[in-house]
Design a protein around this motif. Structure first.
Motif, mmCIF file in Angstrom:
data_model
loop_
_atom_site.group_PDB
_atom_site.id
_atom_site.type_symbol
_atom_site.label_atom_id
_atom_site.label_comp_id
_atom_site.label_asym_id
_atom_site.label_seq_id
_atom_site.Cartn_x
_atom_site.Cartn_y
_atom_site.Cartn_z
ATOM 1 N N PRO A 27 29.090 -20.272 7.266
ATOM 2 C CA PRO A 27 27.955 -20.580 6.499
ATOM 3 C C PRO A 27 26.762 -20.980 7.329
ATOM 4 C CG PRO A 27 29.741 -21.903 5.566
ATOM 5 C CD PRO A 27 30.204 -21.141 6.888
ATOM 6 N N SER A 28 25.631 -20.507 7.136
ATOM 7 C CA SER A 28 24.548 -20.847 8.047
ATOM 8 C C SER A 28 23.399 -21.185 7.021
ATOM 9 C CB SER A 28 24.112 -19.434 8.553
ATOM 10 O OG SER A 28 23.659 -18.597 7.782
ATOM 11 N N GLU A 29 22.169 -21.551 7.897
ATOM 12 C CA GLU A 29 21.169 -21.974 6.992
ATOM 13 C C GLU A 29 20.309 -20.932 6.242
ATOM 14 O OE1 GLU A 29 17.869 -23.594 9.561
ATOM 15 O OE2 GLU A 29 18.945 -24.506 10.704
ATOM 16 N N PRO A 30 19.907 -21.134 5.114
ATOM 17 C CA PRO A 30 19.254 -20.052 4.174
ATOM 18 C C PRO A 30 18.094 -19.487 5.151
ATOM 19 C CG PRO A 30 18.780 -22.323 3.244
ATOM 20 C CD PRO A 30 19.653 -22.362 4.354
ATOM 21 N N LEU A 31 17.892 -18.108 4.768
ATOM 22 C CA LEU A 31 16.872 -17.264 5.458
ATOM 23 C C LEU A 31 15.592 -17.904 4.984
ATOM 24 C CD1 LEU A 31 16.387 -14.605 6.821
ATOM 25 C CD2 LEU A 31 16.242 -13.532 4.760
ATOM 26 N N ARG A 32 14.683 -18.005 6.025
ATOM 27 C CA ARG A 32 13.500 -18.396 5.645
ATOM 28 C C ARG A 32 12.375 -17.170 5.858
ATOM 29 N NH1 ARG A 32 12.165 -23.128 9.731
ATOM 30 N NH2 ARG A 32 13.566 -21.766 11.084
ATOM 31 N N LEU A 33 12.022 -16.970 4.925
ATOM 32 C CA LEU A 33 11.142 -15.598 4.783
ATOM 33 C C LEU A 33 9.767 -15.825 4.376
ATOM 34 C CD1 LEU A 33 11.400 -12.415 5.027
ATOM 35 C CD2 LEU A 33 11.984 -12.509 2.498
ATOM 36 N N ASP A 34 8.639 -15.361 5.358
ATOM 37 C CA ASP A 34 7.440 -15.649 4.952
ATOM 38 C C ASP A 34 6.562 -14.244 5.042
ATOM 39 O OD1 ASP A 34 4.844 -16.434 4.761
ATOM 40 O OD2 ASP A 34 4.721 -17.437 6.404
ATOM 41 N N ILE A 35 6.340 -13.467 4.014
ATOM 42 C CA ILE A 35 5.997 -12.065 4.042
ATOM 43 C C ILE A 35 4.427 -12.419 3.337
ATOM 44 C CG2 ILE A 35 5.935 -9.742 3.199
ATOM 45 C CD1 ILE A 35 8.965 -9.931 3.650
ATOM 46 N N LYS A 36 3.292 -12.102 3.926
ATOM 47 C CA LYS A 36 1.954 -12.318 3.282
ATOM 48 C C LYS A 36 1.365 -11.094 2.455
ATOM 49 C CE LYS A 36 0.473 -16.111 6.175
ATOM 50 N NZ LYS A 36 1.188 -16.947 5.527
ATOM 51 N N ASN A 37 1.415 -9.931 3.274
ATOM 52 C CA ASN A 37 0.569 -8.725 2.634
ATOM 53 C C ASN A 37 1.813 -7.681 2.508
ATOM 54 O OD1 ASN A 37 -1.072 -6.928 1.502
ATOM 55 N ND2 ASN A 37 -2.231 -6.941 3.382
ATOM 56 N N VAL A 38 1.897 -6.848 1.493
ATOM 57 C CA VAL A 38 2.807 -5.650 1.121
ATOM 58 C C VAL A 38 1.722 -4.481 0.600
ATOM 59 C CG1 VAL A 38 4.630 -4.602 0.363
ATOM 60 C CG2 VAL A 38 4.853 -6.792 1.175
ATOM 61 N N ALA A 39 1.570 -3.555 1.296
ATOM 62 C CA ALA A 39 0.708 -2.495 0.521
ATOM 63 C C ALA A 39 1.344 -1.078 0.705
ATOM 64 C CB ALA A 39 -0.682 -2.486 1.582
ATOM 65 N N LEU A 40 1.558 -0.466 -0.501
ATOM 66 C CA LEU A 40 1.762 0.934 -0.676
ATOM 67 C C LEU A 40 0.605 1.835 -0.955
ATOM 68 C CD1 LEU A 40 5.002 0.420 -2.557
ATOM 69 C CD2 LEU A 40 5.040 0.985 -0.125
ATOM 70 N N LYS A 41 0.322 2.786 -0.535
ATOM 71 C CA LYS A 41 -0.985 3.527 -0.477
ATOM 72 C C LYS A 41 -0.540 5.065 -0.864
ATOM 73 C CE LYS A 41 -3.460 0.613 2.511
ATOM 74 N NZ LYS A 41 -4.141 0.411 3.882
ATOM 75 N N ASN A 42 -0.824 5.729 -2.122
ATOM 76 C CA ASN A 42 -0.612 7.092 -2.330
ATOM 77 C C ASN A 42 0.761 7.253 -2.294
ATOM 78 O OD1 ASN A 42 -3.295 7.487 -2.667
ATOM 79 N ND2 ASN A 42 -3.799 7.725 -0.472
ATOM 80 N N GLY A 43 1.739 6.469 -2.934
ATOM 81 C CA GLY A 43 3.348 6.431 -2.682
ATOM 82 C C GLY A 43 3.676 7.695 -3.782
ATOM 83 N N VAL A 44 4.847 8.122 -3.697
ATOM 84 C CA VAL A 44 5.407 9.170 -4.545
ATOM 85 C C VAL A 44 6.927 8.905 -4.516
ATOM 86 C CG1 VAL A 44 5.946 11.611 -4.968
ATOM 87 C CG2 VAL A 44 3.599 10.916 -4.268
ATOM 88 N N VAL A 45 7.388 8.821 -5.680
ATOM 89 C CA VAL A 45 8.978 8.703 -5.598
ATOM 90 C C VAL A 45 9.516 10.026 -6.714
ATOM 91 C CG1 VAL A 45 11.057 7.431 -6.538
ATOM 92 C CG2 VAL A 45 9.093 6.257 -5.535
ATOM 93 N N ARG A 46 10.105 10.892 -5.987
ATOM 94 C CA ARG A 46 10.610 12.070 -6.754
ATOM 95 C C ARG A 46 12.014 12.243 -6.932
ATOM 96 N NH1 ARG A 46 8.597 16.255 -3.313
ATOM 97 N NH2 ARG A 46 6.577 15.349 -4.175
ATOM 98 N N LEU A 47 12.673 12.236 -8.077
ATOM 99 C CA LEU A 47 14.208 12.479 -8.037
ATOM 100 C C LEU A 47 14.423 13.797 -8.558
ATOM 101 C CD1 LEU A 47 16.971 11.291 -8.433
ATOM 102 C CD2 LEU A 47 16.389 10.560 -10.849
ATOM 103 N N THR A 48 15.211 14.427 -7.829
ATOM 104 C CA THR A 48 15.744 15.825 -8.221
ATOM 105 C C THR A 48 17.284 15.866 -8.579
ATOM 106 O OG1 THR A 48 13.987 16.728 -6.818
ATOM 107 C CG2 THR A 48 15.850 18.347 -7.439
#
Length: 161
Positions: free
Chosen positions: A129-150
């Motif tokens: 067992p270890s310390e919990p993950l410390r996560l600091d994410i400020k800005n996430v940007a997706l521009k003109n994204g496409v998800v296609r399922l065939t």
């Protein structure tokens, strides 16, 4: 002693220049990443500032099949390396420009995601067992994204969403 110190500084500068060059990263790092995730990983250019940022242009992940699983015009991650080395994942920005995710499911039920999912589904070695993950994410940007399922059907028809 001065010659030795000057030679060491020059060697470190050359090593830094080579290790952060786009050619080195494309020839050495991307193939190892691809091998780790069982896919072919490519980029037209990579810009690396080791302590703060990495930018990949025309990034592509190809697993099985003809179509690439992921293509991205530009992927940028700005991070704080000293904080990461200290145990905190600190990311100022994750930006993806024109990402395209194309999932292809064959008639037999397999898909181009299978190589990634099989790798992720393997049990990890038991760890203490270890310390919990410390996560600091400020800005996430997706521009003109496409998800296609065939989905390819057994009767030969193809359904795309």
């Amino acid at each position: 002693m001065a010659w030795f110190a000057a030679s060491l500084v020059a060697l470190l500068a050359i090593l830094y220049w080579v290790a952060t060059s786009s050619a080195f990263l494309k020839a050495v790092v991307l193939p190892r990443v691809g091998q780790a995730i069982q896919a072919e990983v490519n980029a037209d250019s990579i810009s690396l500032s080791p302590f703060s940022q990495v930018t990949l242009r025309k990034f592509q992940v190809q697993t099985s099949g003809v179509e690439p699983l992921v293509t991205v015009d530009e992927a940028r991650v700005r991070y704080d390396l000293p904080a990461i080395l200290g145990g905190q994942i600190k990311v100022a920005e994750i930006s993806l420009s024109s990402p395209i995710v194309h999932i292809v499911q064959e008639a037999d039920g397999t898909s181009n995601l299978d190589p990634l999912l099989k790798r992720a589904g393997q049990p990890a070695a038991p760890a203490k067992p270890s310390e919990p993950l410390r996560l600091d994410i400020k800005n996430v940007a997706l521009k003109n994204g496409v998800v296609r399922l065939t989905q390819k059907k057994k009767d030969g028809s193809v359904q795309t969403a």
